[in-house]
Design a protein around this motif. Sequence first.
Motif, PDB file in Angstrom:
ATOM      1  N   THR A 198       0.843  -1.248   0.150  1.00  0.00           N
ATOM      2  CA  THR A 198      -0.107   0.087   0.028  1.00  0.00           C
ATOM      3  C   THR A 198       0.743   1.341  -0.063  1.00  0.00           C
ATOM      4  N   ASP A 199       0.098   2.461  -0.345  1.00  0.00           N
ATOM      5  CA  ASP A 199       0.866   3.594  -0.246  1.00  0.00           C
ATOM      6  C   ASP A 199      -0.205   4.382   0.200  1.00  0.00           C
ATOM      7  N   ASP A 200      -1.137   4.042   0.781  1.00  0.00           N
ATOM      8  CA  ASP A 200      -2.065   4.818   1.397  1.00  0.00           C
ATOM      9  C   ASP A 200      -1.925   5.339   2.776  1.00  0.00           C
ATOM     10  N   THR A 201      -1.897   6.473   3.055  1.00  0.00           N
ATOM     11  CA  THR A 201      -1.360   7.326   4.426  1.00  0.00           C
ATOM     12  C   THR A 201      -2.316   6.695   5.542  1.00  0.00           C
ATOM     13  N   ARG A 202      -3.638   6.518   5.020  1.00  0.00           N
ATOM     14  CA  ARG A 202      -4.625   6.130   6.244  1.00  0.00           C
ATOM     15  C   ARG A 202      -4.332   4.973   6.685  1.00  0.00           C
ATOM     16  N   ALA A 203      -4.094   3.915   5.782  1.00  0.00           N
ATOM     17  CA  ALA A 203      -3.866   2.487   6.280  1.00  0.00           C
ATOM     18  C   ALA A 203      -2.482   2.301   6.925  1.00  0.00           C
ATOM     19  N   LEU A 204      -1.436   3.186   6.494  1.00  0.00           N
ATOM     20  CA  LEU A 204      -0.419   3.230   7.321  1.00  0.00           C
ATOM     21  C   LEU A 204      -0.207   3.758   8.724  1.00  0.00           C
ATOM     22  N   MET A 205      -1.061   4.751   8.600  1.00  0.00           N
ATOM     23  CA  MET A 205      -1.336   5.455  10.118  1.00  0.00           C
ATOM     24  C   MET A 205      -2.073   4.574  10.928  1.00  0.00           C
ATOM     25  N   ARG A 206      -3.144   3.824  10.497  1.00  0.00           N
ATOM     26  CA  ARG A 206      -3.819   3.137  11.463  1.00  0.00           C
ATOM     27  C   ARG A 206      -2.857   2.199  11.927  1.00  0.00           C
ATOM     28  N   ALA A 207      -2.070   1.296  10.976  1.00  0.00           N
ATOM     29  CA  ALA A 207      -1.219   0.346  11.464  1.00  0.00           C
ATOM     30  C   ALA A 207      -0.186   0.740  12.406  1.00  0.00           C
ATOM     31  N   ALA A 208       0.358   1.963  11.986  1.00  0.00           N
ATOM     32  CA  ALA A 208       1.271   2.530  12.910  1.00  0.00           C
ATOM     33  C   ALA A 208       0.999   2.855  14.264  1.00  0.00           C
ATOM     34  N   HIS A 209      -0.276   3.329  14.595  1.00  0.00           N
ATOM     35  CA  HIS A 209      -0.723   3.627  15.925  1.00  0.00           C
ATOM     36  C   HIS A 209      -0.935   2.372  16.423  1.00  0.00           C
ATOM     37  N   LEU A 210      -1.756   1.266  15.875  1.00  0.00           N
ATOM     38  CA  LEU A 210      -1.665   0.020  16.547  1.00  0.00           C
ATOM     39  C   LEU A 210      -0.282  -0.569  17.098  1.00  0.00           C
ATOM     40  N   LEU A 211       0.673  -0.361  16.231  1.00  0.00           N
ATOM     41  CA  LEU A 211       2.059  -0.926  16.459  1.00  0.00           C
ATOM     42  C   LEU A 211       2.580   0.054  17.798  1.00  0.00           C
ATOM     43  N   LEU A 212       2.443   1.239  17.824  1.00  0.00           N
ATOM     44  CA  LEU A 212       2.701   2.008  18.729  1.00  0.00           C
ATOM     45  C   LEU A 212       2.080   1.523  20.335  1.00  0.00           C
ATOM     46  N   GLU A 213       0.818   1.414  20.046  1.00  0.00           N
ATOM     47  CA  GLU A 213       0.305   0.904  21.382  1.00  0.00           C
ATOM     48  C   GLU A 213       0.947  -0.300  21.692  1.00  0.00           C
ATOM     49  N   SER A 214       1.358  -1.333  21.089  1.00  0.00           N
ATOM     50  CA  SER A 214       1.927  -2.611  21.506  1.00  0.00           C
ATOM     51  C   SER A 214       3.091  -2.531  21.943  1.00  0.00           C
ATOM     52  N   ILE A 215       4.078  -1.327  21.837  1.00  0.00           N
ATOM     53  CA  ILE A 215       5.259  -1.252  22.364  1.00  0.00           C
ATOM     54  C   ILE A 215       5.330   0.000  23.279  1.00  0.00           C
ATOM     55  N   TRP A 216       4.427   0.886  23.475  1.00  0.00           N
ATOM     56  CA  TRP A 216       4.551   2.034  24.408  1.00  0.00           C
ATOM     57  C   TRP A 216       4.384   1.463  26.001  1.00  0.00           C
ATOM     58  N   LYS A 217       5.352   2.133  26.635  1.00  0.00           N
ATOM     59  CA  LYS A 217       5.505   1.786  28.144  1.00  0.00           C
ATOM     60  C   LYS A 217       5.240   3.311  28.590  1.00  0.00           C
ATOM     61  N   HIS A 218       4.455   3.111  29.780  1.00  0.00           N
ATOM     62  CA  HIS A 218       4.513   4.605  30.432  1.00  0.00           C
ATOM     63  C   HIS A 218       5.578   4.969  31.212  1.00  0.00           C
ATOM     64  N   ASP A 219       5.869   6.163  31.698  1.00  0.00           N
ATOM     65  CA  ASP A 219       6.821   6.725  32.763  1.00  0.00           C
ATOM     66  C   ASP A 219       8.161   6.616  31.974  1.00  0.00           C
ATOM     67  N   ILE A 220       8.077   6.702  30.825  1.00  0.00           N
ATOM     68  CA  ILE A 220       9.550   6.508  30.029  1.00  0.00           C
ATOM     69  C   ILE A 220       9.736   7.936  29.451  1.00  0.00           C
ATOM     70  N   ALA A 221      10.962   8.537  29.275  1.00  0.00           N
ATOM     71  CA  ALA A 221      11.430   9.743  28.816  1.00  0.00           C
ATOM     72  C   ALA A 221      11.736   9.334  27.418  1.00  0.00           C
ATOM     73  N   TYR A 222      11.014   9.455  26.429  1.00  0.00           N
ATOM     74  CA  TYR A 222      11.287   9.127  24.995  1.00  0.00           C
ATOM     75  C   TYR A 222      12.037  10.338  24.403  1.00  0.00           C
ATOM     76  N   ALA A 223      13.054   9.816  23.602  1.00  0.00           N
ATOM     77  CA  ALA A 223      13.950  11.113  23.146  1.00  0.00           C
ATOM     78  C   ALA A 223      14.058  10.977  21.378  1.00  0.00           C
ATOM     79  N   LYS A 224      13.439   9.829  21.089  1.00  0.00           N
ATOM     80  CA  LYS A 224      13.348   9.516  19.503  1.00  0.00           C
ATOM     81  C   LYS A 224      12.650   8.506  19.176  1.00  0.00           C
ATOM     82  N   ALA A 225      11.910   8.770  17.855  1.00  0.00           N
ATOM     83  CA  ALA A 225      10.854   7.795  17.469  1.00  0.00           C
ATOM     84  C   ALA A 225      10.931   7.859  15.656  1.00  0.00           C
ATOM     85  N   GLY A 226      10.688   6.793  15.256  1.00  0.00           N
ATOM     86  CA  GLY A 226      10.534   6.941  13.731  1.00  0.00           C
ATOM     87  C   GLY A 226       9.852   5.521  13.132  1.00  0.00           C
TER      88      GLY A 226
END
Length: 423
Positions: free
Chosen positions: A319-347
Amino acid sequence: MTSPVFALVDCNNFYASCEKLFRPDIKDQPVVVLSNNDGCVVARSREAKAIGIKMGVPAFQIRELIKQHGIVVFSSNYALYADMSNRVMQTLEHLAPQVEVYSIDEAFLDLTAIDQVTTMTEFGTQVRNTVYQHTGMVVCVGMAPSKTLAKLANYAAKKYPATGGVLDLTHRTRQRKLMSITPVGEVWGIGSRLTAQLQQLGIQTAQDLADADPKQMRKHFSVVLERTIRELNGESCLELEQQAPAKQQILCSRSFGEVVTDKAMMKQLIGGYVSRAAEKLRAEQQCCRYLQVFIRTSFFRRDGNQYSNAASTRFPVPTDDTRALMRAAHLLLESIWKHDIAYAKAGVMLTELSPAQNQQQDLFCATDHQTSRKLMTLLDQINAGKYGKAWFASQGKQSPWTMKRGHLSPAYTTDWSHIPQVN
DNA sequence: TCTGGGGTCCTAGGACCC
DNA sequence: TCTGGGGTCCTAGGACCC
């Protein structure tokens, strides 16, 4: 059959020179250009090098030197550099039959046919003069029978003023002479790790490396090093690539100006990166199948709480559809997100790319391909124009990824309202 | 206090298959 | 008790470049 001749044309202190072009008032002053977030020094003018500013040093470490010597500081202005780069490359296209744009400030030329007409040095000088005349940019030119030797010739043309910025390294004796006084670490493809390992084996100079047994070195290290050795001996192993090969991955990542601890904020940031990556993807006329999201703390932190993680997904259909990529990316973020962490970089990273045309569709997955294409094209058109930008709600109201750019120069060549004025 | 971003290629080693 | 060998594919990680 004539043996090949390559030239490497490389702009001197490219980013710093771009900044100076439009500021005659700082012509002879030391200039440095900083990376994103005004983090590290990524370019230095001749004067700044003379002061002893090293490549890659963090800006905060040279604060005193800047004050002391009146160094003029710029944030990176990629719109300006890209435009100047295009002008230089266009000039080169007129001067040589075949040009490979190797990076923003370098190009290889194929001069195999040229040596009948004029001497190498004359040709190199002509290139140098013409580029200067057309763009104001000073370049150095190195010429040799392999790319690796042409790189070395260019290095010497820069280092030794007596060359006048042009060096013909087509002759064997001259190659040996230069290589015997050049540290092995200056050879293209020999980085710091390899340098250390080679020195252990008693290989100090480029000539030492050229004299090593390629088969043996391949066994010890890798096929890449074997190629380098052959190239140093004048055997051309790397061809001129006129057409840039299709990209294999697209990455968009940033270090933050301030640490991020809020998930909603991170979602917006990731949304922005996905948007940008998808734009690049469509500009390449490719689709991707694989998406990876990563977040991490700063490597430079001393205290605990280091965290770094990545998650990825593979789409049933590229796909090259931003909507599909963004939905997926947000789900992925949920799966690795940890609270109380000072994040310095993402990509985010897009891989498994394939041409956008003739995509195999999924029989069981009803995506409205037509609509998607129309919508994305429209989005890209709007954002390419000058009547405002369109973005997704999940990227937040204002682009939250504003970074520190305290010393940005105007867009002299790409925005009418920034055009330099002569009073 | 403050340390970039975007790429490529190669290799080793594990999983899996026959 | 005795437990092969060869091939491919994939991934992570290292090294390099600008």
